[in-house]
Write a protein that holds these residues in place. Sequence first.
Motif, short mmCIF file in Angstrom:
data_model
loop_
_atom_site.label_atom_id
_atom_site.label_comp_id
_atom_site.label_asym_id
_atom_site.label_seq_id
_atom_site.Cartn_x
_atom_site.Cartn_y
_atom_site.Cartn_z
N GLU A 1 88.60 -11.15 -32.82
CA GLU A 1 88.83 -12.60 -32.82
C GLU A 1 88.87 -13.19 -34.22
O GLU A 1 88.73 -14.40 -34.38
CB GLU A 1 87.70 -13.26 -32.00
CG GLU A 1 87.64 -12.77 -30.56
CD GLU A 1 86.30 -13.01 -29.91
OE1 GLU A 1 86.22 -13.92 -29.07
OE2 GLU A 1 85.33 -12.29 -30.24
N ALA A 2 89.05 -12.34 -35.22
CA ALA A 2 89.07 -12.79 -36.62
C ALA A 2 90.45 -13.36 -36.96
O ALA A 2 91.36 -12.62 -37.36
CB ALA A 2 88.71 -11.64 -37.55
N LYS A 3 90.60 -14.64 -36.83
CA LYS A 3 91.90 -15.28 -37.06
C LYS A 3 92.34 -15.21 -38.52
O LYS A 3 93.53 -15.36 -38.81
CB LYS A 3 91.84 -16.73 -36.59
CG LYS A 3 91.64 -16.87 -35.08
CD LYS A 3 91.63 -18.33 -34.66
CE LYS A 3 91.43 -18.45 -33.14
NZ LYS A 3 91.38 -19.86 -32.70
N TYR A 4 91.40 -15.02 -39.42
CA TYR A 4 91.80 -14.95 -40.84
C TYR A 4 92.48 -13.62 -41.18
O TYR A 4 93.08 -13.47 -42.25
CB TYR A 4 90.58 -15.20 -41.74
CG TYR A 4 89.70 -14.01 -41.99
CD1 TYR A 4 89.82 -13.27 -43.17
CD2 TYR A 4 88.74 -13.60 -41.08
CE1 TYR A 4 89.02 -12.18 -43.42
CE2 TYR A 4 87.92 -12.52 -41.31
CZ TYR A 4 88.07 -11.81 -42.49
OH TYR A 4 87.26 -10.73 -42.72
N LEU A 5 92.40 -12.65 -40.26
CA LEU A 5 93.11 -11.38 -40.43
C LEU A 5 94.43 -11.42 -39.65
O LEU A 5 94.53 -12.08 -38.61
CB LEU A 5 92.27 -10.22 -39.91
CG LEU A 5 90.93 -9.94 -40.60
CD1 LEU A 5 90.18 -8.82 -39.87
CD2 LEU A 5 91.12 -9.57 -42.06
N SER A 6 95.44 -10.71 -40.16
CA SER A 6 96.69 -10.60 -39.41
C SER A 6 96.47 -9.70 -38.19
O SER A 6 95.44 -9.03 -38.07
CB SER A 6 97.78 -10.00 -40.30
OG SER A 6 97.49 -8.63 -40.60
N GLU A 7 97.46 -9.66 -37.28
CA GLU A 7 97.31 -8.84 -36.07
C GLU A 7 97.13 -7.37 -36.42
O GLU A 7 96.30 -6.67 -35.83
CB GLU A 7 98.52 -9.03 -35.16
CG GLU A 7 98.41 -8.24 -33.85
CD GLU A 7 99.53 -8.53 -32.88
OE1 GLU A 7 99.88 -7.63 -32.09
OE2 GLU A 7 100.07 -9.66 -32.91
N ARG A 8 97.90 -6.87 -37.39
CA ARG A 8 97.76 -5.46 -37.79
C ARG A 8 96.41 -5.22 -38.44
O ARG A 8 95.77 -4.19 -38.19
CB ARG A 8 98.88 -5.06 -38.74
CG ARG A 8 98.73 -3.62 -39.24
CD ARG A 8 99.95 -3.07 -39.94
NE ARG A 8 99.70 -1.75 -40.49
CZ ARG A 8 99.70 -0.63 -39.77
NH1 ARG A 8 99.93 -0.67 -38.47
NH2 ARG A 8 99.47 0.54 -40.34
N GLU A 9 95.94 -6.15 -39.25
CA GLU A 9 94.63 -6.00 -39.89
C GLU A 9 93.52 -5.99 -38.85
O GLU A 9 92.54 -5.23 -38.99
CB GLU A 9 94.42 -7.11 -40.91
CG GLU A 9 95.25 -6.96 -42.17
CD GLU A 9 95.14 -8.15 -43.09
OE1 GLU A 9 95.32 -7.99 -44.32
OE2 GLU A 9 94.89 -9.27 -42.60
#
Length: 545
Positions: free
Chosen positions: A253-261
Amino acid sequence: MVDDRPIQASATTDATDAITPAAQSAARAPVVSSKADRAAQFIAEHGEVTFTYEEERKVLRRIDLRILPLILGAYFFQQLDKSSLSYVSIFGIMEDAHLKSIEYSWLGSVLYLAQLIFQPLAAFLLVKLPTGKVVGTAVVCWGACAAIMAACTNFGSLLAMRFLLGSFEAMIAPSCLAVTQMWWRRSEQTLRASYWNAMNGVTFIVGSLVTYGLGHVVSTKIYRYQSIFIFCGVLTVLFGISFLVFMPDSPMEAKYLSERERSIAVERLRANQMGVASRQWKWDHVIETFTDLKTLLWFILIVAISIASGGISTFGNLILKDFGFTNFDAILFSMPTGAIQVAIIIGSAWVATRISRKGVVITGISCLPTIGSILMLTVPRNGKNKGVLLLGYYLVQCLGAITPMVYAWSAQNTGGDTKKKTSSAMMFMGMCTGNVIGPLLYNTKDAPLYRPGLIANLVMFVTVGVLGLLIPMYLMLLNRRHTKRREELGKQSNIIDESMVRRKDMQGSKTLEIEQNEQVIRNIEEDNGLNDLPDLKNEDFIYVY
């Protein structure tokens, strides 16, 4: 030379990883049990991925820059607010609030009594609710309690607020451990746990400087101890609000990361065999926690070191003062304690990571406070011996490195979301029990020698040293049992614990690469790593010493 070819997230990664995540999902459509970890569901929805060492290092760096400062701050403010009682002890709180000696001791103990009572609730909330929001709310609430303590001018009101302070702080230590397990691989957890535990030492330095400065402010309207409570409490509330804004609830749920990250952040944790977050409370995990001998041994170990820590942390400034120092000198001489704790906590974690042996390191550390206690018990209290007594006091402060080592050791050897939380709660219940007992072994009537408390500390340090050597023997036995179980199930008996091997080393090791290729490759449906199994029931779990 580092090989930049894509590496498998774990030994369980399927050969179809070369396909894009979307194509994988459509091609295989893995079916994940409703009882599996949320990370398994995330991988099933987004597909399994491969990634290079450089990609993983970039994601790890982003996690360190966002998550680590937040848990460092949370633990720092918890220690600052909790320790504020010790800071104000030499600035007249006993006289201004009309406290008796035993009442002051109870103000130190009641906070840990509250934490002890609320540990089961903390474990339940950390499993069922979003971690970031739970912790942020707790920070704001205990900060408000710390500030409100400034309005307390008698034993009853101070006792009530210290109890409330401990109730909300019951959340922070197990949550920091849960966050460490949730975001970092096992090989990375020891150092990260040492960083946030090192905030104990930073608190000594900052708290002493703040107390030294505010202690010189004389006001006819408020007592000096009240200004210290207000300062610490207000800062904590402001940080708690920031925590609520910036802390993600999980890697998924870490929105600050991209989907791949996010996919890389989740995949890299699969080899831990511990799960990430399930949001499901499982009673069989709870039962296994309380019947697990290794957890009981760590509980005894943490109680022993916390008895010593609780007494020293509450009476430390009074002990220094009775060496022959003035109030302000006692504060200044307590500051090196913080630097010592930071150095010994991080240094011992680095050594334990390099040699992959925590039990031996714990035993080695316990020798230092043992020597310190003997010095403080045997050296006469007079002006000529201040230096030797200070040395003994500083050696005792090395005990601060043992608690985070035990936390990390226990956490790395526990699998299953509910079991991880209940095991952590059990560790912190042990910590609270010890810290309740510790201050009660000291009494201002025993000044200046404080012999009963120091003798009890000496016994505890010896106990810790012995347990540090015994526990690894039991872990070796458990590993042999799991090896035998794998053989019975027709699996490869000798498997590689990727979670404890540095990725850079993995890419540069030809031997390890060959061994990896010989392992049975399993897909997400067959991988125990994200099936939310407790460690004793997961034959693929490897215990670390």
